[in-house]
Design a protein around this motif. Structure first.
Motif, PDB file in Angstrom:
ATOM      1  N   SER A 268      79.673  18.676 101.765  1.00  0.00           N
ATOM      2  CA  SER A 268      78.974  18.300 102.839  1.00  0.00           C
ATOM      3  C   SER A 268      78.843  19.281 103.927  1.00  0.00           C
ATOM      4  N   GLY A 269      79.754  20.187 104.063  1.00  0.00           N
ATOM      5  CA  GLY A 269      79.839  21.093 105.067  1.00  0.00           C
ATOM      6  C   GLY A 269      78.977  22.319 104.599  1.00  0.00           C
ATOM      7  N   SER A 270      78.816  22.482 103.208  1.00  0.00           N
ATOM      8  CA  SER A 270      78.014  23.575 103.035  1.00  0.00           C
ATOM      9  C   SER A 270      76.412  23.100 103.145  1.00  0.00           C
ATOM     10  N   ARG A 271      76.241  21.698 102.915  1.00  0.00           N
ATOM     11  CA  ARG A 271      74.963  21.381 103.011  1.00  0.00           C
ATOM     12  C   ARG A 271      74.392  21.605 104.756  1.00  0.00           C
ATOM     13  N   LEU A 272      75.470  20.989 105.466  1.00  0.00           N
ATOM     14  CA  LEU A 272      75.158  20.905 106.905  1.00  0.00           C
ATOM     15  C   LEU A 272      74.923  22.556 107.353  1.00  0.00           C
ATOM     16  N   VAL A 273      75.576  23.383 106.862  1.00  0.00           N
ATOM     17  CA  VAL A 273      75.419  24.817 107.114  1.00  0.00           C
ATOM     18  C   VAL A 273      73.943  25.234 106.683  1.00  0.00           C
ATOM     19  N   ALA A 274      73.760  24.895 105.269  1.00  0.00           N
ATOM     20  CA  ALA A 274      72.287  25.347 105.010  1.00  0.00           C
ATOM     21  C   ALA A 274      71.332  24.568 105.657  1.00  0.00           C
ATOM     22  N   ALA A 275      71.384  23.373 106.008  1.00  0.00           N
ATOM     23  CA  ALA A 275      70.278  22.681 106.805  1.00  0.00           C
ATOM     24  C   ALA A 275      70.298  23.362 108.147  1.00  0.00           C
ATOM     25  N   SER A 276      71.267  23.804 108.956  1.00  0.00           N
ATOM     26  CA  SER A 276      71.435  24.221 110.415  1.00  0.00           C
ATOM     27  C   SER A 276      70.840  25.624 110.003  1.00  0.00           C
ATOM     28  N   ALA A 277      71.044  26.400 109.063  1.00  0.00           N
ATOM     29  CA  ALA A 277      70.385  27.682 109.142  1.00  0.00           C
ATOM     30  C   ALA A 277      68.972  27.544 108.815  1.00  0.00           C
ATOM     31  N   TRP A 278      68.684  26.568 107.847  1.00  0.00           N
ATOM     32  CA  TRP A 278      66.900  26.704 107.717  1.00  0.00           C
ATOM     33  C   TRP A 278      66.127  26.066 108.867  1.00  0.00           C
ATOM     34  N   LEU A 279      66.897  25.180 109.705  1.00  0.00           N
ATOM     35  CA  LEU A 279      66.348  24.638 110.806  1.00  0.00           C
ATOM     36  C   LEU A 279      66.240  25.839 111.913  1.00  0.00           C
ATOM     37  N   LEU A 280      67.232  26.614 111.704  1.00  0.00           N
ATOM     38  CA  LEU A 280      66.959  27.784 112.869  1.00  0.00           C
ATOM     39  C   LEU A 280      65.965  28.516 112.260  1.00  0.00           C
ATOM     40  N   ALA A 281      65.551  28.825 110.790  1.00  0.00           N
ATOM     41  CA  ALA A 281      64.637  29.723 110.475  1.00  0.00           C
ATOM     42  C   ALA A 281      63.307  29.421 111.401  1.00  0.00           C
ATOM     43  N   THR A 282      63.166  28.229 111.672  1.00  0.00           N
ATOM     44  CA  THR A 282      61.813  27.797 112.262  1.00  0.00           C
ATOM     45  C   THR A 282      61.506  28.663 113.612  1.00  0.00           C
ATOM     46  N   GLN A 283      62.585  29.585 113.930  1.00  0.00           N
ATOM     47  CA  GLN A 283      62.312  30.514 115.070  1.00  0.00           C
ATOM     48  C   GLN A 283      61.305  31.567 114.835  1.00  0.00           C
ATOM     49  N   PHE A 284      61.188  31.548 113.762  1.00  0.00           N
ATOM     50  CA  PHE A 284      60.044  32.554 113.346  1.00  0.00           C
ATOM     51  C   PHE A 284      58.844  32.491 113.520  1.00  0.00           C
ATOM     52  N   PHE A 285      58.282  31.063 113.481  1.00  0.00           N
ATOM     53  CA  PHE A 285      57.110  30.586 113.939  1.00  0.00           C
ATOM     54  C   PHE A 285      56.941  30.708 115.539  1.00  0.00           C
ATOM     55  N   VAL A 286      58.125  30.328 116.176  1.00  0.00           N
ATOM     56  CA  VAL A 286      58.091  30.474 117.656  1.00  0.00           C
ATOM     57  C   VAL A 286      57.881  31.737 118.281  1.00  0.00           C
ATOM     58  N   ALA A 287      58.489  32.710 117.485  1.00  0.00           N
ATOM     59  CA  ALA A 287      58.450  34.168 117.948  1.00  0.00           C
ATOM     60  C   ALA A 287      57.218  34.745 117.859  1.00  0.00           C
ATOM     61  N   GLN A 288      56.431  34.420 116.696  1.00  0.00           N
ATOM     62  CA  GLN A 288      55.169  34.922 116.299  1.00  0.00           C
ATOM     63  C   GLN A 288      54.270  34.319 117.578  1.00  0.00           C
ATOM     64  N   ALA A 289      54.339  33.215 117.949  1.00  0.00           N
ATOM     65  CA  ALA A 289      53.401  32.792 119.135  1.00  0.00           C
ATOM     66  C   ALA A 289      53.705  33.202 120.390  1.00  0.00           C
ATOM     67  N   VAL A 290      55.199  33.324 120.635  1.00  0.00           N
ATOM     68  CA  VAL A 290      55.376  34.027 121.847  1.00  0.00           C
ATOM     69  C   VAL A 290      54.987  35.494 122.080  1.00  0.00           C
ATOM     70  N   VAL A 291      55.433  36.293 120.899  1.00  0.00           N
ATOM     71  CA  VAL A 291      55.049  37.750 121.111  1.00  0.00           C
ATOM     72  C   VAL A 291      53.601  38.130 121.067  1.00  0.00           C
ATOM     73  N   VAL A 292      52.606  37.047 120.425  1.00  0.00           N
ATOM     74  CA  VAL A 292      51.135  37.378 120.262  1.00  0.00           C
ATOM     75  C   VAL A 292      50.690  37.232 122.005  1.00  0.00           C
ATOM     76  N   LEU A 293      51.575  36.394 122.786  1.00  0.00           N
ATOM     77  CA  LEU A 293      51.037  36.442 124.245  1.00  0.00           C
ATOM     78  C   LEU A 293      51.344  37.762 124.832  1.00  0.00           C
ATOM     79  N   GLY A 294      52.054  38.656 124.522  1.00  0.00           N
ATOM     80  CA  GLY A 294      52.117  39.922 125.060  1.00  0.00           C
ATOM     81  C   GLY A 294      51.208  40.973 124.895  1.00  0.00           C
ATOM     82  N   TRP A 295      50.334  40.565 123.949  1.00  0.00           N
ATOM     83  CA  TRP A 295      49.355  41.424 123.434  1.00  0.00           C
ATOM     84  C   TRP A 295      48.043  41.417 124.706  1.00  0.00           C
TER      85      TRP A 295
END
Length: 218
Positions: free
Chosen positions: A8-35
């Motif tokens: 259960s602990g490893s599943r929680l870690v995995a779910a948290s890690a993959w949830l954090l991976a969504t930052q990649f979409f946010v980063a793209q949207a934010v960085v584009v604003l600097g262009w």
């Protein structure tokens, strides 16, 4: 600590890690604003967001790439690679077919390392290592999603398995077309995003599955 508690602990870690991976979409949207120039999802590569200078790219071309917030994008690449790897390893115990899941996780870890290389070596600073990282990510990521799909068992596998296998196959086909400069009207940027789609599909599917397992076992 019991084995079930560790799982259960490893599943929680995995779910948290993959949830954090969504930052990649946010980063793209934010960085584009600097262009200061328009950024096209069809014509421009994702890697252009991490380009560290304001110059024509590819070299000798006429389109100027200028990404003032490139450091955020390259950091996002590195974080994505780490969360991909951590999530994949932590998710193994949630699958009934452990051998296939472990194989998929190993491939996903290698894909994550490829993404880290993409961020560590921006396209304009070390094109060879950057391309190597991207290629490793595309190929092993696509294979990982196919194998992850085959590792699903139970009632949910009836719809998740074919979706995963098709997503991985589509991404591998997109990778082959992208490598051959065949874009089918999607543009270079569009085909690159097809090649990367498998990672996000797998992470979202597995994240939903892990959350269900965690909630049902409470």
């Amino acid at each position: 600590m019991t084995q079930e508690a560790r799982l259960s602990g490893s599943r929680l870690v995995a779910a948290s890690a993959w949830l954090l991976a969504t930052q990649f979409f946010v980063a793209q949207a934010v960085v584009v604003l600097g262009w200061s120039t328009p950024y096209s999802l069809v014509d421009r590569y994702i890697s252009d967001l991490g380009n560290t200078v304001c110059d024509p790219h590819p070299p000798g071309g006429t389109t100027v790439v200028c990404s003032p917030w490139h450091a955020w994008m390259n950091g996002s690449f590195a974080l994505l690679g780490l969360t991909m790897a951590i999530g994949a390893v932590g998710a193994v115990g949630a699958f009934a077919h452990r051998r296939l899941a472990a194989t998929a996780a190993a491939l996903f870890v290698v894909a994550g390392v490829g993404v880290v290389l993409v961020g560590y070596y921006p396209e304009n600073e070390d094109a060879s290592r950057h391309a190597l990282g991207a290629g490793v990510n595309f190929v092993t990521g696509g294979l990982a999603v196919v194998v992850f799909g085959l590792a699903w068992r139970g009632a949910r596998a009836r719809w998740v398995r074919p979706v995963s296998v098709m997503a991985g196959t589509l991404a591998l086909a997109g990778t082959a077309l992208f490598a051959g400069d065949v874009y089918l009207g999607l543009g270079a940027g569009g085909m690159e995003r097809v090649a990367r789609s498998e990672e996000h599909t797998s992470e979202l599917q597995s994240l939903a599955y892990l959350v269900c397992r965690l909630l049902l076992e409470k």
